[in-house]
Design an enzyme around this catalytic site. Structure first.
Site, short mmCIF file in Angstrom:
data_model
loop_
_atom_site.label_atom_id
_atom_site.label_comp_id
_atom_site.label_asym_id
_atom_site.label_seq_id
_atom_site.Cartn_x
_atom_site.Cartn_y
_atom_site.Cartn_z
CE1 TYR A 42 3.35 -3.71 4.67
CE2 TYR A 42 5.15 -5.32 5.00
CZ TYR A 42 3.82 -5.09 5.09
OH TYR A 42 2.94 -6.16 5.38
CE LYS A 61 -3.05 7.69 14.50
NZ LYS A 61 -2.59 7.08 13.26
CD GLU A 70 -3.90 -1.74 14.50
OE1 GLU A 70 -4.81 -2.14 14.95
OE2 GLU A 70 -2.85 -2.67 14.51
#
Length: 365
Positions: free
Chosen positions: A55, A195, A285
């Site tokens: 990551y 958002k 997400e």
């Protein structure tokens, strides 16, 4: 430059980019940090090379961070527990961790998502599973790769509990990572989750070649839509002037480092949702959040044209170009609803239309 007055024991659950960055920041500040990951190879790499090759491959993790696949050893004695697990796995990890959690611990979610069953935010999952008093959330314009580069970044710790707010500020606040406090946990957490929807739309708009005026319009109307929904859920509209509202919206709608933006950009170039998600290789997400928020907005009677338009692109096969034209044809209502309510604007339009009919009727006769 540690701000903590005593050495803290910090546990981080999750081996993604943000969890890894926060673990290293806490260690930089002098905390004793243990990080839990499922992936044994990644655990070995963090402990041996002080690097998370999956990551944050170029980030030098503080050598004081110890990684483990054993929840008990990570959680035992931890004063602060940061939970950086994607929303779909969040509850199951909290359930697995529960035997080693205690009411004195501060439990903080860093996950910007919503659980499908019951439309629950992650701090509500924490409350349900533990019933503990010290629960908070972290949200804000926090691209992990920039935090890893030690670029000046600000975040919000939101909790009704003053101890939670203060200890997170002490443990994580440093020269380049500024931690601001809020007591509107629900608003901050909703801002972080909502958002993601508009970041997908912004990426799509960029791929379609839309200009700066359009992008600015999109972000501003997104902010109106987010706060409208959140206030209907009991949040404070002023929260959306802060880092977790306008701050997070700006960064995630402007940066190709944002996963949600990149999914939207891929959709705008003509890829299917499956192809876009596969190309990203990580969880975005916002894809899950769009569907959940639209269903909830319909149930609550909240007007969310941008989210609805995006929902049709993602799940009903509507071409991205059509979402753009839908945006342009939305009703021209109030600018800031908490100053001039939408209902007042609509009523003025109705009165004007009625007056016009009345006048034209007189002329015809």
């Amino acid at each position: 430059m540690a701000m903590a007055e005593q050495q803290s024991n910090v546990a981080v659950l999750g081996g993604g980019s943000f969890g890894t960055a926060l673990a290293s920041i806490a260690a930089d500040n002098g905390a004793n940090v243990r990080q839990w990951l499922r992936d044994e190879a990644l655990v070995a790499q963090i402990n041996r090379e002080h690097r998370n090759g999956r990551y944050l491959p170029d980030y030098a993790i503080n050598p004081a961070v110890t990684a483990s696949t054993d929840l008990k050893s990570v959680l035992t004695g931890a004063e602060l527990v940061l939970i950086a697990i994607p929303s779909k796995a969040f509850r199951s990890v909290v359930q697995a961790a529960k035997p080693w959690l205690s009411p004195e611990q501060i439990l903080v979610s860093t996950t910007k998502g919503i659980e499908q069953d019951g439309f629950l935010l992650m701090s509500q999952v924490l409350e349900q599973e533990t019933g503990f008093p010290h629960i908070g959330v972290i949200a804000g314009p926090n691209l992990a790769s920039e935090i890893a580069d030690k670029q000046l970044t600000a975040t919000v710790i939101a909790s009704a509990d003053a101890l939670t707010r203060t200890r997170v500020q002490q443990v994580l606040g440093c020269r380049y990572f500024r931690v601001y406090a809020s007591n509107d946990r629900h608003g901050v957490e909703l801002g972080g989750a909502l958002k993601n929807i508009y970041a997908i739309a912004a990426g799509m708009a960029a791929a379609l070649g839309m200009g700066e005026n359009t992008r600015s319009m999109l972000m501003t109307r997104a902010l109106a839509e987010m706060s409208r929904f959140a206030v209907a859920q009991g949040a404070n509209p002023m929260t959306f002037l802060g880092l977790a509202g306008v701050g997070d919206l700006i960064v995630t709608c402007s940066s190709n480092l944002s996963r949600n933006y990149r999914v939207g950009h891929a959709l705008g170039t003509g890829l299917s949702l499956e192809e876009a998600v596969a190309a990203l290789g990580q969880v975005a997400e916002g894809v899950n959040t769009v569907k959940l928020v639209c269903a909830k907005a319909r149930e609550m009677g909240v007007y969310m044209p941008l989210a609805e338009g995006l929902n049709r692109v993602l799940f009903d096969g509507v071409p991205a170009q059509e979402m753009a034209s839908t945006l342009m044809m939305g009703e021209q209502s109030s600018d800031v609803e908490f100053i001039l309510p939408r209902e007042a604007v609509q009523q003025a339009h109705r009165e004007q239309a009625h007056q016009g009919q009345h006048n034209s009727g007189g002329c015809d006769e």
